[in-house]
Design a protein around this motif. Structure first.
Motif, PDB file in Angstrom:
ATOM      1  N   CYS A   1    -139.748   4.645  38.809  1.00 36.96           N
ATOM      2  CA  CYS A   1    -140.519   3.405  38.840  1.00 36.96           C
ATOM      3  C   CYS A   1    -140.578   2.935  40.279  1.00 36.96           C
ATOM      4  O   CYS A   1    -139.684   3.232  41.081  1.00 36.96           O
ATOM      5  CB  CYS A   1    -139.841   2.341  37.976  1.00 36.96           C
ATOM      6  SG  CYS A   1    -139.801   2.787  36.236  1.00 36.96           S
TER       7      CYS A   1
ATOM      8  N   TRP B   1    -141.791  -6.285  46.641  1.00 36.63           N
ATOM      9  CA  TRP B   1    -141.433  -7.699  46.665  1.00 36.63           C
ATOM     10  C   TRP B   1    -141.859  -8.259  48.015  1.00 36.63           C
ATOM     11  O   TRP B   1    -141.617  -7.639  49.038  1.00 36.63           O
ATOM     12  CB  TRP B   1    -139.930  -7.883  46.457  1.00 36.63           C
ATOM     13  CG  TRP B   1    -139.587  -9.294  46.110  1.00 36.63           C
ATOM     14  CD1 TRP B   1    -139.009 -10.225  46.923  1.00 36.63           C
ATOM     15  CD2 TRP B   1    -139.805  -9.950  44.859  1.00 36.63           C
ATOM     16  NE1 TRP B   1    -138.865 -11.410  46.258  1.00 36.63           N
ATOM     17  CE2 TRP B   1    -139.344 -11.281  44.987  1.00 36.63           C
ATOM     18  CE3 TRP B   1    -140.368  -9.546  43.651  1.00 36.63           C
ATOM     19  CZ2 TRP B   1    -139.414 -12.197  43.954  1.00 36.63           C
ATOM     20  CZ3 TRP B   1    -140.431 -10.461  42.623  1.00 36.63           C
ATOM     21  CH2 TRP B   1    -139.955 -11.771  42.771  1.00 36.63           C
TER      22      TRP B   1
ATOM     23  N   THR C   1    -135.427   2.810  36.751  1.00 37.52           N
ATOM     24  CA  THR C   1    -136.059   1.831  35.864  1.00 37.52           C
ATOM     25  C   THR C   1    -136.828   0.832  36.722  1.00 37.52           C
ATOM     26  O   THR C   1    -136.574   0.702  37.925  1.00 37.52           O
ATOM     27  CB  THR C   1    -135.009   1.059  35.037  1.00 37.52           C
ATOM     28  OG1 THR C   1    -134.216   0.263  35.919  1.00 37.52           O
ATOM     29  CG2 THR C   1    -134.118   2.008  34.223  1.00 37.52           C
TER      30      THR C   1
ATOM     31  N   GLU D   1    -136.486  -2.324  36.591  1.00 37.96           N
ATOM     32  CA  GLU D   1    -135.520  -3.324  37.039  1.00 37.96           C
ATOM     33  C   GLU D   1    -134.788  -2.862  38.292  1.00 37.96           C
ATOM     34  O   GLU D   1    -134.574  -3.648  39.223  1.00 37.96           O
ATOM     35  CB  GLU D   1    -134.518  -3.654  35.923  1.00 37.96           C
ATOM     36  CG  GLU D   1    -135.136  -4.356  34.735  1.00 37.96           C
ATOM     37  CD  GLU D   1    -135.884  -3.415  33.780  1.00 37.96           C
ATOM     38  OE1 GLU D   1    -135.680  -2.172  33.843  1.00 37.96           O
ATOM     39  OE2 GLU D   1    -136.708  -3.919  32.992  1.00 37.96           O
ATOM     40  N   GLN D   2    -134.373  -1.587  38.336  1.00 38.51           N
ATOM     41  CA  GLN D   2    -133.688  -1.059  39.524  1.00 38.51           C
ATOM     42  C   GLN D   2    -134.593  -1.106  40.745  1.00 38.51           C
ATOM     43  O   GLN D   2    -134.152  -1.497  41.830  1.00 38.51           O
ATOM     44  CB  GLN D   2    -133.212   0.380  39.285  1.00 38.51           C
ATOM     45  CG  GLN D   2    -132.029   0.506  38.385  1.00 38.51           C
ATOM     46  CD  GLN D   2    -131.660   1.969  38.131  1.00 38.51           C
ATOM     47  OE1 GLN D   2    -132.444   2.884  38.415  1.00 38.51           O
ATOM     48  NE2 GLN D   2    -130.476   2.189  37.585  1.00 38.51           N
TER      49      GLN D   2
ATOM     50  N   LEU E   1    -137.204  -3.062  41.273  1.00 41.75           N
ATOM     51  CA  LEU E   1    -137.440  -4.446  41.648  1.00 41.75           C
ATOM     52  C   LEU E   1    -136.204  -5.067  42.291  1.00 41.75           C
ATOM     53  O   LEU E   1    -136.310  -5.767  43.302  1.00 41.75           O
ATOM     54  CB  LEU E   1    -137.871  -5.263  40.426  1.00 41.75           C
ATOM     55  CG  LEU E   1    -138.281  -6.706  40.688  1.00 41.75           C
ATOM     56  CD1 LEU E   1    -139.396  -6.793  41.719  1.00 41.75           C
ATOM     57  CD2 LEU E   1    -138.705  -7.369  39.384  1.00 41.75           C
ATOM     58  N   ASP E   2    -135.025  -4.784  41.748  1.00 36.96           N
ATOM     59  CA  ASP E   2    -133.788  -5.311  42.336  1.00 36.96           C
ATOM     60  C   ASP E   2    -133.611  -4.826  43.777  1.00 36.96           C
ATOM     61  O   ASP E   2    -133.202  -5.591  44.652  1.00 36.96           O
ATOM     62  CB  ASP E   2    -132.568  -4.908  41.509  1.00 36.96           C
ATOM     63  CG  ASP E   2    -132.457  -5.686  40.201  1.00 36.96           C
ATOM     64  OD1 ASP E   2    -133.165  -6.699  40.026  1.00 36.96           O
ATOM     65  OD2 ASP E   2    -131.647  -5.253  39.343  1.00 36.96           O
TER      66      ASP E   2
ATOM     67  N   ARG F   1    -136.112  -6.637  46.046  1.00 38.56           N
ATOM     68  CA  ARG F   1    -135.667  -8.031  46.244  1.00 38.56           C
ATOM     69  C   ARG F   1    -134.468  -8.098  47.186  1.00 38.56           C
ATOM     70  O   ARG F   1    -134.396  -8.981  48.045  1.00 38.56           O
ATOM     71  CB  ARG F   1    -135.297  -8.662  44.908  1.00 38.56           C
ATOM     72  CG  ARG F   1    -136.466  -9.060  44.066  1.00 38.56           C
ATOM     73  CD  ARG F   1    -135.985  -9.641  42.754  1.00 38.56           C
ATOM     74  NE  ARG F   1    -137.059 -10.227  41.993  1.00 38.56           N
ATOM     75  CZ  ARG F   1    -136.984 -10.506  40.699  1.00 38.56           C
ATOM     76  NH1 ARG F   1    -135.876 -10.270  40.028  1.00 38.56           N
ATOM     77  NH2 ARG F   1    -138.004 -11.043  40.078  1.00 38.56           N
TER      78      ARG F   1
END
Length: 170
Positions: free
Chosen positions: A80, A84, A141, A143-144, A146-147, A150
């Motif tokens: 993925c 950001w 993922t 989430e990974q 995006l984290d 960020r």
């Protein structure tokens, strides 16, 4: 897609934005161009398909869909990609940026770019033109990814002069 059919688009790059509403998808806008905001790079990171190369090859008459299908059919781990953006909380002149090297070292980060150089004007977030930097990242993922993006942006520190005698660190 009905929107592209309505405007007669059959071949070439397009960018259509859709929002999912409680009553179903709704088209926000459509363009006869590739998407902005690093979308081609995000797609390349996640899928291995180089959209910019495909547009060039298609423009000179090559058929690109078989190659796209072949890349997408390749056995590869799922990835993925996320982006950001950072914006200044105050308007003024950007005087300094620190933490770029640290931001680039965050695991999964593929790119960190300043969109405003020191000496340039910054504004509070009003539009995509208000952005001062971005980080792009990949992960197993969403989430990974995006984290990581960020976290990279959190490592940047912007100094903004808001008045002739004042400097604010954000």
């Amino acid at each position: 897609m009905i929107v592209l059919d309505a405007v007669g688009v059959e071949v070439g790059a397009t960018h259509t934005e859709i929002v999912l509403t409680p009553t179903g998808p709704r088209v926000i806008e459509t363009h006869v161009r590739m998407g902005g905001d690093e979308i081609p790079s995000l797609a390349l990171d996640a899928t291995g398909v180089d959209l910019a190369e495909c547009v060039v090859r298609q423009t000179v008459g090559e058929k690109v869909l078989p190659g796209i299908r072949a890349v997408l059919a390749e056995e590869r781990p799922a990835r993925c990609s996320a982006i950001w953006f950072a914006a200044a909380p105050v308007a003024g002149v950007l005087t300094d940026v620190s933490g770029i090297d640290d931001a680039r070292k965050v695991d999964g980060v593929t790119d960190v770019q300043l969109l405003v150089r020191p000496g340039g004007a910054v504004t509070v977030l009003e539009s995509s033109d208000s952005r001062v930097a971005y980080a792009r990242a990949v992960g197993d993922t969403a989430e990974q990814a995006l984290d990581a993006a960020r976290e990279a942006m959190a490592r940047l520190e912007f100094q903004v002069r808001v008045a002739a005698a004042n400097t604010v660190t954000v």
